[in-house]
Design a protein around this motif. Structure first.
Motif, PDB file in Angstrom:
ATOM      1  N   PRO A 125       6.328   6.634  13.159  1.00 23.38           N
ATOM      2  CA  PRO A 125       6.361   6.160  11.767  1.00 23.38           C
ATOM      3  C   PRO A 125       7.644   5.454  11.352  1.00 23.38           C
ATOM      4  N   THR A 126       8.713   5.548  12.119  1.00 26.92           N
ATOM      5  CA  THR A 126       9.977   4.926  11.727  1.00 26.92           C
ATOM      6  C   THR A 126      10.220   3.574  12.404  1.00 26.92           C
ATOM      7  N   ILE A 127       9.278   3.089  13.203  1.00 23.49           N
ATOM      8  CA  ILE A 127       9.493   1.850  13.946  1.00 23.49           C
ATOM      9  C   ILE A 127       8.434   0.817  13.574  1.00 23.49           C
ATOM     10  N   ALA A 128       8.908  -0.379  13.193  1.00 17.31           N
ATOM     11  CA  ALA A 128       8.046  -1.540  12.936  1.00 17.31           C
ATOM     12  C   ALA A 128       8.344  -2.595  13.984  1.00 17.31           C
ATOM     13  N   ALA A 129       7.540  -3.642  14.011  1.00 17.12           N
ATOM     14  CA  ALA A 129       7.726  -4.702  15.006  1.00 17.12           C
ATOM     15  C   ALA A 129       7.575  -6.067  14.346  1.00 17.12           C
ATOM     16  N   PHE A 130       8.261  -7.065  14.919  1.00 16.95           N
ATOM     17  CA  PHE A 130       8.128  -8.436  14.437  1.00 16.95           C
ATOM     18  C   PHE A 130       8.222  -9.371  15.627  1.00 16.95           C
ATOM     19  N   ALA A 131       7.585 -10.520  15.524  1.00 19.36           N
ATOM     20  CA  ALA A 131       7.392 -11.383  16.696  1.00 19.36           C
ATOM     21  C   ALA A 131       7.795 -12.821  16.408  1.00 19.36           C
ATOM     22  N   ASN A 132       7.950 -13.583  17.500  1.00 17.50           N
ATOM     23  CA  ASN A 132       8.274 -14.998  17.444  1.00 17.50           C
ATOM     24  C   ASN A 132       7.795 -15.660  18.729  1.00 17.50           C
ATOM     25  N   PRO A 133       7.572 -16.969  18.726  1.00 14.47           N
ATOM     26  CA  PRO A 133       7.301 -17.648  19.997  1.00 14.47           C
ATOM     27  C   PRO A 133       8.521 -17.575  20.905  1.00 14.47           C
ATOM     28  N   LYS A 134       8.300 -17.603  22.221  1.00 14.01           N
ATOM     29  CA  LYS A 134       9.402 -17.744  23.152  1.00 14.01           C
ATOM     30  C   LYS A 134       9.996 -19.148  23.025  1.00 14.01           C
ATOM     31  N   SER A 135      11.258 -19.279  23.435  1.00 17.86           N
ATOM     32  CA  SER A 135      11.938 -20.572  23.299  1.00 17.86           C
ATOM     33  C   SER A 135      11.156 -21.696  23.959  1.00 17.86           C
ATOM     34  N   SER A 136      10.668 -21.470  25.169  1.00 22.57           N
ATOM     35  CA  SER A 136       9.956 -22.521  25.890  1.00 22.57           C
ATOM     36  C   SER A 136       8.644 -22.879  25.218  1.00 22.57           C
ATOM     37  N   HIS A 382      17.280 -19.252  30.779  1.00 22.66           N
ATOM     38  CA  HIS A 382      17.251 -20.695  31.016  1.00 22.66           C
ATOM     39  C   HIS A 382      18.154 -21.490  30.083  1.00 22.66           C
ATOM     40  N   TYR A 383      18.586 -20.914  28.951  1.00 23.13           N
ATOM     41  CA  TYR A 383      19.216 -21.733  27.926  1.00 23.13           C
ATOM     42  C   TYR A 383      20.629 -21.299  27.569  1.00 23.13           C
ATOM     43  N   GLN A 384      21.264 -20.476  28.419  1.00 29.74           N
ATOM     44  CA  GLN A 384      22.660 -20.131  28.179  1.00 29.74           C
ATOM     45  C   GLN A 384      23.523 -21.367  28.419  1.00 29.74           C
ATOM     46  N   ALA A 385      24.555 -21.544  27.586  1.00 24.59           N
ATOM     47  CA  ALA A 385      25.473 -22.680  27.683  1.00 24.59           C
ATOM     48  C   ALA A 385      24.746 -24.010  27.517  1.00 24.59           C
ATOM     49  N   GLN A 386      23.643 -24.022  26.764  1.00 17.48           N
ATOM     50  CA  GLN A 386      22.848 -25.236  26.600  1.00 17.48           C
ATOM     51  C   GLN A 386      23.491 -26.191  25.607  1.00 17.48           C
ATOM     52  N   GLY A 387      23.158 -27.464  25.779  1.00 16.48           N
ATOM     53  CA  GLY A 387      23.424 -28.459  24.764  1.00 16.48           C
ATOM     54  C   GLY A 387      22.084 -28.904  24.213  1.00 16.48           C
ATOM     55  N   LEU A 388      21.835 -30.213  24.222  1.00 12.41           N
ATOM     56  CA  LEU A 388      20.518 -30.735  23.872  1.00 12.41           C
ATOM     57  C   LEU A 388      19.625 -30.552  25.091  1.00 12.41           C
ATOM     58  N   LYS A 389      18.641 -29.679  25.013  1.00 12.02           N
ATOM     59  CA  LYS A 389      17.879 -29.326  26.207  1.00 12.02           C
ATOM     60  C   LYS A 389      16.408 -29.130  25.881  1.00 12.02           C
ATOM     61  N   LEU A 390      15.558 -29.781  26.665  1.00 12.66           N
ATOM     62  CA  LEU A 390      14.117 -29.579  26.560  1.00 12.66           C
ATOM     63  C   LEU A 390      13.740 -28.241  27.184  1.00 12.66           C
ATOM     64  N   SER A 391      12.462 -27.907  27.115  1.00 18.72           N
ATOM     65  CA  SER A 391      12.004 -26.640  27.692  1.00 18.72           C
ATOM     66  C   SER A 391      12.160 -26.656  29.205  1.00 18.72           C
TER      67      SER A 391
END
Length: 397
Positions: A125-136, A382-391
């Motif tokens: 009862p004390t835990i909720a969840a929330f979601a998002n798309p992955k970066s790619s 995949h995206y550590q130290a990224q600049g302008l980067k596609l998937s």
């Protein structure tokens, strides 16, 4: 997924195992977002599971990747079940046809699909969840949201939820190939103590955020902090050729979501160049990949999330994939080292953005415990130290 029992040949091994258990216990007793060791504890306790055991590769520093199940339903329109119905109750009158995902299938651009996920929840009862798309996922303009039974909001699961999870998927620009087990979105878990009434327990306020910036540096130089860390768009050329971003090509080929590094950039994207005025007109319903002017940092004790849409600063969306893991762009004693990639779509009318204009904001949350592994530390980030980067699907130098 259950891990094999470790074999210890010294007291130090026993101490390490005890320390890991203590860390998970602490992480599940405090207020904030749960780190990886707490997720493993939820899996071991049966609060987080699935029809197929959860794989170690799904566990990120502060989130869990979710996997598509065996079937996709092509539906007439998006929907929410509301407080009195399950997702399958609502699905009955909206399904056009079913698609078998076990051998792979193409989800067509512009169509809406609903896919039961392999994972399911049995939360305390004390835990909720929330979601998002992955970066790619977001960087391919694939719009996906989490839906759960009896919920009134997308991408949110209330405390104590017990039941299945579903992904609503709408590819916007590119048709995509997926299969059972493909991971398009991710889920975080937030714990509150029973007497708390905060909507987002663990959320960092502006005063605290300024103190964190003063201590470790959330961006290089001065930080613009108002209801979170404000980010500006970069329209200055990122290389000698003068490119400032990418605009998606319509009617390009299908992209296999599990094919990393398999596609040529030019087939799917056109480079965006600007004149000396460093202004860009966002055409309605076109999709752009741009970057923040600031390099940002998420210290190990925190996670961050990009607010996807703020009508106060313009009728456009700058981020579909909003999760930033602990350790993103962070290196102790050094300036922040990773840009925020912006997934930009003007909604209804052309809109001009200029170099340095504020276009979005990051909100930070406190973790209940520092994760065992940070973003970029040997976990295939995949995206550590990224600049302008596609998937990760595209071959880039």
């Amino acid at each position: 997924m259950s891990q094999p029992d470790p074999v210890f040949d010294a007291a130090s091994g026993v101490a390490a195992a005890t320390g890991a258990a203590d860390g998970a216990s602490r992480a599940l007793s405090r207020t904030g977002v749960l780190p990886s060791q707490a997720l493993r504890a939820l899996i071991a306790a049966g609060e987080l599971g699935g029809s197929v055991p959860i794989e170690e590769a799904q566990i990120q520093p502060a989130s869990l990747d979710l996997r598509l199940g065996e079937v996709a339903y092509r539906i007439r329109a998006s929907f929410l079940p509301g407080t009195k119905a399950t997702v399958r109750d609502k699905l009955e009158g909206l399904t056009f046809h079913e698609i078998d995902l076990t051998k792979g299938a193409v989800l067509e651009a512009g169509c809406v699909y609903l896919v039961p996920l392999i994972e399911q929840l049995n939360l305390r009862p004390t835990i909720a969840a929330f979601a998002n798309p992955k970066s790619s996922t977001g960087r391919l303009d694939v719009f996906t949201r989490l839906i759960a039974d009896y919920q009134e909001s997308f991408d949110y699961v209330e405390e104590g939820y017990r039941g299945p999870l579903f992904a609503e998927i709408c590819p916007r620009t590119f048709s995509v190939k997926v299969r059972t087990g493909t991971r398009l979105n991710q889920i975080r878990f937030r714990r509150r103590v029973s007497q708390q009434s905060d909507e987002a327990p663990g959320r960092i306020g502006d005063k605290h955020l300024r103190a964190i910036h003063s201590d470790v540096g959330l961006v290089e130089g001065e930080a613009a902090i108002r209801d979170g860390l404000n980010l500006r768009i970069s329209l200055a050329p990122v290389e000698a050729g003068g490119i400032v971003g990418y605009r998606a090509r319509r009617y390009a080929g299908v992209i296999d979501m599990d094919n990393v590094g398999g596609y040529d950039v030019g087939q799917y994207w056109e480079a965006v160049y600007l004149g000396s005025d460093q202004r860009l007109v966002l055409d309605p319903q076109e999709f752009y990949i741009l970057a923040s002017k600031e390099s940002v940092s998420v210290p190990p004790e925190y996670v961050a999330e990009m607010a996807p849409f703020d009508p106060m600063i313009g009728e456009y969306r700058v981020h579909y994939a909003g999760f930033f893991d602990p350790g993103f762009g962070y290196s102790a004693g050094k300036v922040p080292g990773a840009k925020a990639v912006l997934e930009v779509r003007s909604l209804d009318i052309p809109f001009i953005v200029e170099d340095g204009q504020i276009v979005g904001r990051l909100v930070y949350d406190k973790l209940t415990e520092i994760p065992e592994t940070l973003y970029g530390q040997g976990i295939g980030s995949h995206y550590q130290a990224q600049g302008l980067k596609l998937s990760k699907h595209f071959r880039q130098s």
